[in-house]
Enzyme design. Structure first.
Site: not given
Ligand code: ADP
Ligand code: AMP
Length: 221
Positions: A17, A173, A91, A162, A130
């Protein structure tokens, strides 16, 4: 308001995302509101919200609805008055209903909800690999490595993992996603807003199908 784009990116953690949002934000100039980023900023500043949210985040649970809803609605009022791109919110059904009510109150509506669909088996590897810099640029050790290991290509800052991207927290998660967030797919489908994109392909291809799903014109070369 006509022509206003109010978009939600929905999908499990690690679906891509944030990766897709960065492209969409650059192309469309939409304010990007990511509750995870906002909560991490609060945590870094040790605000009352950040202090309260920290334990939930560290264990992979959701921060309580009332806190996140207040945070996000304030942000929409401040930065998203003429359109927005949401990532990580809503969420829970409670968050989705609160967003609907606030938009209705302001005579606004969602334009579309894009589900970035990726099977669970792939998510763990994506999240555990990541890496990101303090400026929010995101990489993957195998799928999207920086030119020089451990250093951001864009701003030269060190990359870090992270604290909630470790395998044991990621499993929680993913469990929470299926229990609390996955029901939103049906919620938005029933309202005719859901667009699905296959998030399993390389990021550039995912982006092309995302633009197609939103019926956005081809970007100028
Ligand atoms: P989200 O925001 O949904 O948690 P991220 O955009 O941070 O996900 O992506 C999670 C990990 O996967 C990152 O390390 C990113 O570089 C990698 N990634 C994102 N899109 C793709 C894809 N289409 N194919 C392979 N790896 C990806
Ligand atoms: P994310 O960066 O989206 O992966 O979120 C990291 C963490 O923040 C999650 O695992 C939750 O603990 C908290 N968080 C983010 N967005 C929300 C939401 N909309 N509702 C509740 N917790 C959230």
């Amino acid at each position: 308001m006509i022509n206003e784009l109010n978009l939600i990116l929905l999908g499990p953690p690690g679906a891509g995302k944030g990766t897709q949002a960065a492209r969409l934000r650059d192309d469309l100039g939409l304010p990007y509101l990511a509750t995870g980023d906002l909560l991490r900023q609060h945590r870094a500043r040790a605000t009352p919200l950040g202090v309260e949210a920290a334990a939930y985040m560290a264990s992979g649970r959701l921060v309580p609805d009332e806190l996140v809803i207040a945070l996000l609605l304030a942000e929409i009022e401040e930065r998203g008055e003429r359109g927005f791109l949401l990532d990580g919110f809503p969420r829970t059904p409670g968050q989705a209903e609160a967003l609907d009510a606030a938009l209705r109150e302001a005579s606004r509506a969602l334009s579309a909800v894009v589900l970035v669909d990726v099977p669970d088996g792939v998510l763990l590897e994506r999240i555990v690999g990541r890496r990101q810099c303090a400026g929010g640029h995101v990489y993957h050790v195998s799928f999207d490595p920086p030119a020089s290991a451990g250093v951001c290509d864009v701003d030269g800052m060190p990359l870090f993992q992270r604290d909630d991207d470790r395998a044991e927290v990621v499993r929680e998660r993913l469990r929470v996603y299926h229990e609390a967030t996955a029901p939103l797919v049906g919620y938005y489908e029933a309202r005719g807003l859901l667009r699905r994109v296959d998030g399993l392909r390389p990021a550039g291809e995912v982006y092309a199908s995302l633009r197609e799903a939103l019926a956005l014109p081809e970007p100028a070369l």
